[in-house]
Design an enzyme around this catalytic site. Structure first.
Site, PDB file in Angstrom:
ATOM      1  N   TYR A  48       0.983  -1.210  -0.055  1.00  0.00           N
ATOM      2  CA  TYR A  48       0.019  -0.209  -0.086  1.00  0.00           C
ATOM      3  C   TYR A  48       0.957   1.174  -0.009  1.00  0.00           C
ATOM      4  O   TYR A  48       2.007   1.252   0.686  1.00  0.00           O
ATOM      5  CB  TYR A  48      -0.916  -0.189   1.196  1.00  0.00           C
ATOM      6  N   ASP A  62      -0.805  16.146   5.684  1.00  0.00           N
ATOM      7  CA  ASP A  62      -1.627  15.243   5.038  1.00  0.00           C
ATOM      8  C   ASP A  62      -2.771  16.101   4.698  1.00  0.00           C
ATOM      9  O   ASP A  62      -3.878  15.782   5.102  1.00  0.00           O
ATOM     10  CB  ASP A  62      -1.886  14.004   5.546  1.00  0.00           C
ATOM     11  N   ASP A  89      -2.846   5.514  -2.651  1.00  0.00           N
ATOM     12  CA  ASP A  89      -3.979   6.673  -2.226  1.00  0.00           C
ATOM     13  C   ASP A  89      -4.078   7.713  -3.178  1.00  0.00           C
ATOM     14  O   ASP A  89      -2.965   8.629  -3.167  1.00  0.00           O
ATOM     15  CB  ASP A  89      -3.701   7.037  -0.717  1.00  0.00           C
ATOM     16  N   ASP A  91      -5.887  10.476  -2.904  1.00  0.00           N
ATOM     17  CA  ASP A  91      -6.739  11.620  -2.250  1.00  0.00           C
ATOM     18  C   ASP A  91      -8.136  11.563  -2.843  1.00  0.00           C
ATOM     19  O   ASP A  91      -8.796  10.819  -3.025  1.00  0.00           O
ATOM     20  CB  ASP A  91      -6.069  12.693  -2.113  1.00  0.00           C
ATOM     21  N   HIS A 116      -7.589   4.405  -4.688  1.00  0.00           N
ATOM     22  CA  HIS A 116      -8.888   4.711  -4.229  1.00  0.00           C
ATOM     23  C   HIS A 116      -8.930   6.248  -4.307  1.00  0.00           C
ATOM     24  O   HIS A 116      -8.012   7.164  -4.169  1.00  0.00           O
ATOM     25  CB  HIS A 116      -8.954   4.356  -2.946  1.00  0.00           C
ATOM     26  N   GLU A 118     -11.460   9.324  -2.609  1.00  0.00           N
ATOM     27  CA  GLU A 118     -12.292   9.702  -1.358  1.00  0.00           C
ATOM     28  C   GLU A 118     -13.215  10.847  -1.927  1.00  0.00           C
ATOM     29  O   GLU A 118     -13.209  11.398  -2.814  1.00  0.00           O
ATOM     30  CB  GLU A 118     -11.327   9.851  -0.251  1.00  0.00           C
ATOM     31  N   CYS A 126      -6.487  14.161   6.843  1.00  0.00           N
ATOM     32  CA  CYS A 126      -6.122  12.825   7.218  1.00  0.00           C
ATOM     33  C   CYS A 126      -7.552  12.297   7.519  1.00  0.00           C
ATOM     34  O   CYS A 126      -8.138  12.883   8.556  1.00  0.00           O
ATOM     35  CB  CYS A 126      -5.200  12.727   8.410  1.00  0.00           C
ATOM     36  N   ARG A 161     -13.385   5.477  -1.479  1.00  0.00           N
ATOM     37  CA  ARG A 161     -13.219   5.595  -0.149  1.00  0.00           C
ATOM     38  C   ARG A 161     -14.080   6.599   0.282  1.00  0.00           C
ATOM     39  O   ARG A 161     -14.527   7.624  -0.397  1.00  0.00           O
ATOM     40  CB  ARG A 161     -11.698   6.202   0.132  1.00  0.00           C
ATOM     41  N   GLU A 191     -14.027   4.487   5.848  1.00  0.00           N
ATOM     42  CA  GLU A 191     -12.495   4.974   6.492  1.00  0.00           C
ATOM     43  C   GLU A 191     -13.035   5.386   8.041  1.00  0.00           C
ATOM     44  O   GLU A 191     -14.250   5.625   8.223  1.00  0.00           O
ATOM     45  CB  GLU A 191     -12.221   6.370   5.806  1.00  0.00           C
ATOM     46  N   ASN A 213      -8.784   0.011   7.269  1.00  0.00           N
ATOM     47  CA  ASN A 213      -7.616   0.683   7.513  1.00  0.00           C
ATOM     48  C   ASN A 213      -7.184   0.651   8.930  1.00  0.00           C
ATOM     49  O   ASN A 213      -7.817   1.056   9.931  1.00  0.00           O
ATOM     50  CB  ASN A 213      -7.829   2.397   7.255  1.00  0.00           C
TER      51      ASN A 213
END
Length: 302
Positions: A48, A62, A89, A91, A116, A118, A126, A161, A191, A213
């Site tokens: 990952y 982040d 990731d 975002d 993914h 989101e 985050c 996500r 998440e 996660n």
């Protein structure tokens, strides 16, 4: 030697086939290419690549400061170093739906097995911090539809996500997960789930692979692989764990160096040179050099 020998499309095909079995696949987070190779050496099923780790690697929080080119470039460096599939990731997709489409194709070209996207408002934060905001359902679905439409390799995994549980509660996460699957998402990443029951509720609602996660110091309890398997999870990530371990060891090492003036007392905690050389296949490079440069230059006339 050099990079992985398995082509990206073959990694994707094998990953999708294994994901379809319903087993739980373990994807520790790699913080650099060398750690990805270590994950493979230790027998895990995938790698990952965390947006939080890539941000931290640049000394940044982040909060959506990294760019598509930065993330795709680093993800490529990591993915090409291992025979394992790597998911990244991405975002919020780095912009509007057309940007999401470009993100998918950039990550395909970078050799990733999937990504993914989101449903947070951009700039994001985050997933385990308070104060998150999520976009409306229409916008969230647009992002996923754009990602699916842009995909050229049907085995490239488009995961959605959703961060809505922390904003509107676990039932909202179930409802949004259903809508995201209807929009074409191949998998769902709910998440900041706080309990196994919340994971199980999403599992009962959708018939696609689910990711858990297990990041430390966050909203979720740190469940074991066995516990997550029992409630039907298909992927589990530890996104920042290796970075945290490495930085913790670095902090203690610097403290020892400051206090004692030497690191003799820390030798037992270090990766030995022989272990590093094995991991990077130093011997393979030496054999290659010997095979190519197998001549000597002597005195020749003229």
């Amino acid at each position: 030697m050099l990079y992985a020998t398995t082509p990206a499309h073959v990694k994707r095909q094998a990953f999708r086939a294994r994901l379809a079995t319903g087993e739980l696949l373990r994807f520790p987070g790699a913080f650099n290419p060398l750690s990805a190779r270590l994950i493979e050496q230790r027998g895990f099923e995938g790698v990952y690549i965390s947006g939080a780790v890539l941000s931290a690697d640049l000394g940044l929080p982040d909060i959506g400061l990294t760019t598509l080119s930065e993330v795709a470039g680093r993800a490529k460096q990591i993915a090409r170093m291992t025979e394992l599939p790597a998911i990244v990731d991405a975002d919020t997709g780095f912009g509007e739906p057309m940007n999401v489409a470009r993100t998918v194709q950039e990550m395909e070209d970078a050799g990733l097995a999937g990504l993914h996207i989101e449903d947070q408002v951009n700039p994001k934060r985050c997933g385990h911090l308070d104060g998150k905001q999520v976009v409306d359902e229409h916008t969230a679905l647009q992002r996923i539809r754009a990602a699916v439409d842009a995909r050229r390799d049907p085995n490239f995994l488009i995961m959605a996500r959703t961060d809505i549980a922390a904003v509107e509660g676990p039932q909202a996460a179930v409802d949004r997960a259903k809508a995201l699957v209807d929009a074409g998402a191949d998998a769902i990443f709910p998440e900041a789930m706080r309990s196994l029951a919340e994971f199980e509720a999403v599992r009962k609602a959708v018939d696609v692979p689910l990711l858990a996660n297990m990041t430390e110091f966050g909203k979720s309890e740190l469940f074991t692989v066995a516990q997550l398997r029992d409630v039907g999870m298909n992927l589990v990530i530890w996104p920042v764990s290796l970075l945290r371990l490495a930085m913790g060891a670095a902090m203690r090492g610097l403290d020892e160096l400051e206090a004692a003036g030497a690191l003799t007392g820390k030798l037992g905690e270090m990766q030995h040179r022989a272990e590093l050389y094995e991991l990077i296949d130093y011997e393979g490079y030496t054999r290659f050099d010997s095979g190519v440069f197998d001549f000597t230059v002597g005195d020749t006339p003229g």
